[in-house]
Design a protein around this motif. Structure first.
Motif, short mmCIF file in Angstrom:
data_model
loop_
_atom_site.label_atom_id
_atom_site.label_comp_id
_atom_site.label_asym_id
_atom_site.label_seq_id
_atom_site.Cartn_x
_atom_site.Cartn_y
_atom_site.Cartn_z
N GLN A 1 0.79 -1.23 0.00
CA GLN A 1 0.00 0.00 0.00
C GLN A 1 0.82 1.29 0.00
OE1 GLN A 1 -1.94 1.26 3.58
NE2 GLN A 1 -3.77 1.96 2.51
N THR A 2 1.75 1.43 0.92
CA THR A 2 2.47 2.70 1.01
C THR A 2 3.31 2.97 -0.22
OG1 THR A 2 4.15 1.58 2.36
CG2 THR A 2 2.50 2.90 3.52
N ALA A 3 3.88 1.92 -0.80
CA ALA A 3 4.64 2.10 -2.04
C ALA A 3 3.71 2.47 -3.19
CB ALA A 3 5.41 0.83 -2.38
N ALA A 4 2.50 1.90 -3.19
CA ALA A 4 1.53 2.25 -4.23
C ALA A 4 1.18 3.73 -4.16
CB ALA A 4 0.27 1.40 -4.08
N LEU A 5 1.01 4.25 -2.94
CA LEU A 5 0.65 5.65 -2.77
C LEU A 5 1.82 6.59 -3.04
CD1 LEU A 5 -1.48 5.33 0.49
CD2 LEU A 5 -2.34 5.90 -1.79
N ALA A 6 3.00 6.22 -2.59
CA ALA A 6 4.14 7.14 -2.66
C ALA A 6 4.91 7.06 -3.98
CB ALA A 6 5.10 6.87 -1.50
N LEU A 7 4.98 5.87 -4.58
CA LEU A 7 5.85 5.69 -5.74
C LEU A 7 5.11 5.54 -7.06
CD1 LEU A 7 8.40 3.10 -4.27
CD2 LEU A 7 8.53 5.60 -4.20
N MET A 8 3.94 4.93 -7.03
CA MET A 8 3.29 4.57 -8.29
C MET A 8 2.85 5.76 -9.15
SD MET A 8 3.53 1.39 -8.83
CE MET A 8 5.14 1.53 -8.03
N PRO A 9 2.30 6.84 -8.61
CA PRO A 9 1.89 7.93 -9.51
C PRO A 9 3.03 8.45 -10.38
CG PRO A 9 0.86 8.21 -7.37
CD PRO A 9 1.86 7.09 -7.22
N ASP A 10 4.18 8.78 -9.76
CA ASP A 10 5.32 9.27 -10.54
C ASP A 10 5.89 8.18 -11.44
OD1 ASP A 10 5.05 11.73 -9.42
OD2 ASP A 10 6.76 11.57 -8.07
N PHE A 11 5.95 6.97 -10.93
CA PHE A 11 6.47 5.84 -11.72
C PHE A 11 5.65 5.64 -12.99
CE2 PHE A 11 5.59 1.32 -12.63
CZ PHE A 11 6.82 0.94 -13.14
N LEU A 12 4.33 5.61 -12.86
CA LEU A 12 3.48 5.38 -14.02
C LEU A 12 3.56 6.54 -15.01
CD1 LEU A 12 0.38 3.84 -12.21
CD2 LEU A 12 2.05 2.63 -13.63
N THR A 13 3.67 7.75 -14.49
CA THR A 13 3.80 8.91 -15.39
C THR A 13 5.08 8.84 -16.20
OG1 THR A 13 2.52 10.33 -13.89
CG2 THR A 13 3.97 11.42 -15.47
N ILE A 14 6.19 8.54 -15.54
CA ILE A 14 7.48 8.45 -16.25
C ILE A 14 7.46 7.30 -17.26
CG2 ILE A 14 9.95 7.97 -15.98
CD1 ILE A 14 9.75 9.38 -13.24
N MET A 15 6.89 6.15 -16.86
CA MET A 15 6.83 5.02 -17.78
C MET A 15 6.03 5.36 -19.03
SD MET A 15 8.63 2.40 -16.78
CE MET A 15 7.94 1.20 -17.93
N SER A 16 4.92 6.07 -18.86
CA SER A 16 4.08 6.40 -20.01
C SER A 16 4.77 7.37 -20.98
CB SER A 16 2.75 7.01 -19.55
OG SER A 16 2.96 8.27 -18.94
N ILE A 17 5.66 8.20 -20.43
CA ILE A 17 6.40 9.16 -21.27
C ILE A 17 7.61 8.51 -21.93
CG2 ILE A 17 7.76 11.29 -21.23
CD1 ILE A 17 5.94 12.24 -18.92
N GLU A 18 8.41 7.79 -21.14
CA GLU A 18 9.66 7.25 -21.65
C GLU A 18 9.51 5.89 -22.34
OE1 GLU A 18 12.69 7.28 -18.67
OE2 GLU A 18 12.43 9.41 -18.20
#
Length: 299
Positions: free
Chosen positions: A100-117
Motif C-alpha cells: 500500500q504505502t509504495a503504491a501511494l508514494a511511488l506509483m503515480p510518478d512511476f506510471l507517469t514516467i513510464m508512459s512518457i519514456e
C-alpha cells in the motif's frame, strides 16, 4: 512428445495444490484442467495423479515431470527475454504487485514516467501484501513485486527470484501534535499507558512494533487494528492513538503528526524482486530502473 501447455498445468498443480486453484490461476474450468491432465497421463504413459479424499496428489512420476516443467518454463521465459532484447523498441506487458504505502508514494510518478519514456510498455498494477506477492511472482502471476521487510523479519525467499534494494525507510514513533491527555511524549516509553493502532496480527510490522514496545519495557495497549496506514494516520493525528510508521507514508507531503526517533534508528527495507529467468527483459529492466529513480527522489 509431451505437450508443454499440459506440463504447465501439472506444474501449476504442484505449486497451487488443487485443481480449483489451478483453474482459477489459468482461467480454465476445473473440468478442463482435469481433462488436460488426463491427456498428459496418456502422453506420458504413466499414472500422474491419485485421489486423496477430495483432493488429488501427484505421483512420484508426476513430481519428476513437474520439476522438468519448471525448468522448461524458465527456459521459455529466457527465450522470450532474449527475443525482446533483440528489438530496438521496449515493448510488452509488465504485471506489478506492490504494497500500500509504495503504491501511494511511488506509483503515480512511476506510471507517469513510464508512459512518457516507454509508451509501448503496458504496466498492470495490483496491491498485494509482500509475502503473498513474492509467492505469486514466483508462481508467475506477477513479473515484479515491490516488497518490504522489517528489521529482524526477513521476507520469504523463493527459488529463482532475485532482490534489488530500492531504499532504506526509517521507522518512527508517530504521535498527535498535542500531547495525549496532557502527558508529554518524548520517547517510546512515554506511550506505555496510551492507546495504540497497529496492523492486524500476522503482519511482520505488527510483530516488530510489539517487540519494539516490549524492549521499551511495556506491553502496548492495541485498541485499534487496521492494515490501512492512511486510517492509522487519521487515528493518530486526531489524538486517538499513537503508532509506529515508516517515513514513506509522508513522501511528497508534510506529516500531520509529531514524529520521534526510535532507539537505534530502525529502518525497514523496500526492495523489488523478479524471476531471474526474465530479469533482463527490457520492459522489466525499464520498470526497475524507473522505480529506482522515483524511490531515490522520494526517500
Amino acid at each position: 512428445m509431451l505437450d508443454v501447455r499440459r506440463l504447465r498445468l501439472l506444474h501449476e498443480l504442484k505449486i497451487r495444490g488443487t485443481l480449483a486453484e489451478v483453474a482459477d490461476a489459468m482461467k480454465y474450468s476445473p473440468s478442463s484442467v482435469s481433462q488436460q491432465l488426463t491427456l498428459l497421463e496418456k502422453e506420458a504413459g504413466v499414472k500422474l495423479l491419485r485421489k486423496s479424499g477430495r483432493r488429488v496428489q501427484l505421483t512420484p512420476q508426476a513430481e519428476i515431470l513437474a520439476e522438468h516443467a519448471a525448468a522448461l518454463l524458465a527456459t521459455l521465459e529466457r527465450a522470450e527475454t532474449d527475443l525482446a532484447a533483440s528489438l530496438s523498441t521496449v515493448t510488452g506487458t509488465v504485471r506489478l504487485a506492490v504494497f500500500q504505502t509504495a503504491a501511494l508514494a511511488l506509483m503515480p510518478d512511476f506510471l507517469t514516467i513510464m508512459s512518457i519514456e516507454y509508451p509501448e510498455v503496458r504496466v498492470e498494477m495490483t496491491q498485494r501484501e509482500p509475502e503473498t506477492a513474492l509467492y505469486e511472482t514466483w508462481a508467475r502471476d506477477f513479473d515484479i513485486v515491490v516488497a518490504e521487510q522489517y528489521p529482524g523479519h526477513a521476507a520469504p525467499h523463493h527459488p529463482g527470484l532475485d532482490r534489488a534494494i530500492l531504499a532504506k525507510d526509517p521507522i518512527r514513533l508517530a504521535a498527535p501534535r498535542t500531547d495525549l491527555g496532557g502527558k508529554p511524549i518524548s520517547s517510546l516509553a512515554d506511550t506505555a499507558s496510551m492507546a495504540w493502532v497497529m496492523e492486524p496480527h500476522g503482519a511482520a510490522s505488527r510483530h516488530w512494533a510489539e517487540q519494539a514496545c516490549r524492549s521499551a519495557g511495556f506491553e502496548p495497549d492495541v485498541r485499534y487494528e487496521t492494515a490501512d496506514l492512511q486510517a492509522q494516520i487519521r487515528l493518530i493525528s486526531s489524538g486517538n492513538a499513537v503508532g509506529l510508521l515508516p517515513d514513506l507514508v509522508w513522501a511528497g507531503g508534510v506529516a500531520p503528526v509529531r514524529l520521534l526517533d526510535l532507539p537505534g534508528l530502525p529502518e525497514r527495507t523496500v526492495f523489488t524482486s523478479t524471476r531471474t529467468a526474465g530479469r533482463i527483459h527490457p520492459a522489466i529492466r525499464a520498470c526497475r530502473e524507473v522505480l529506482e529513480r522515483v524511490a531515490a527522489e522520494r526517500m
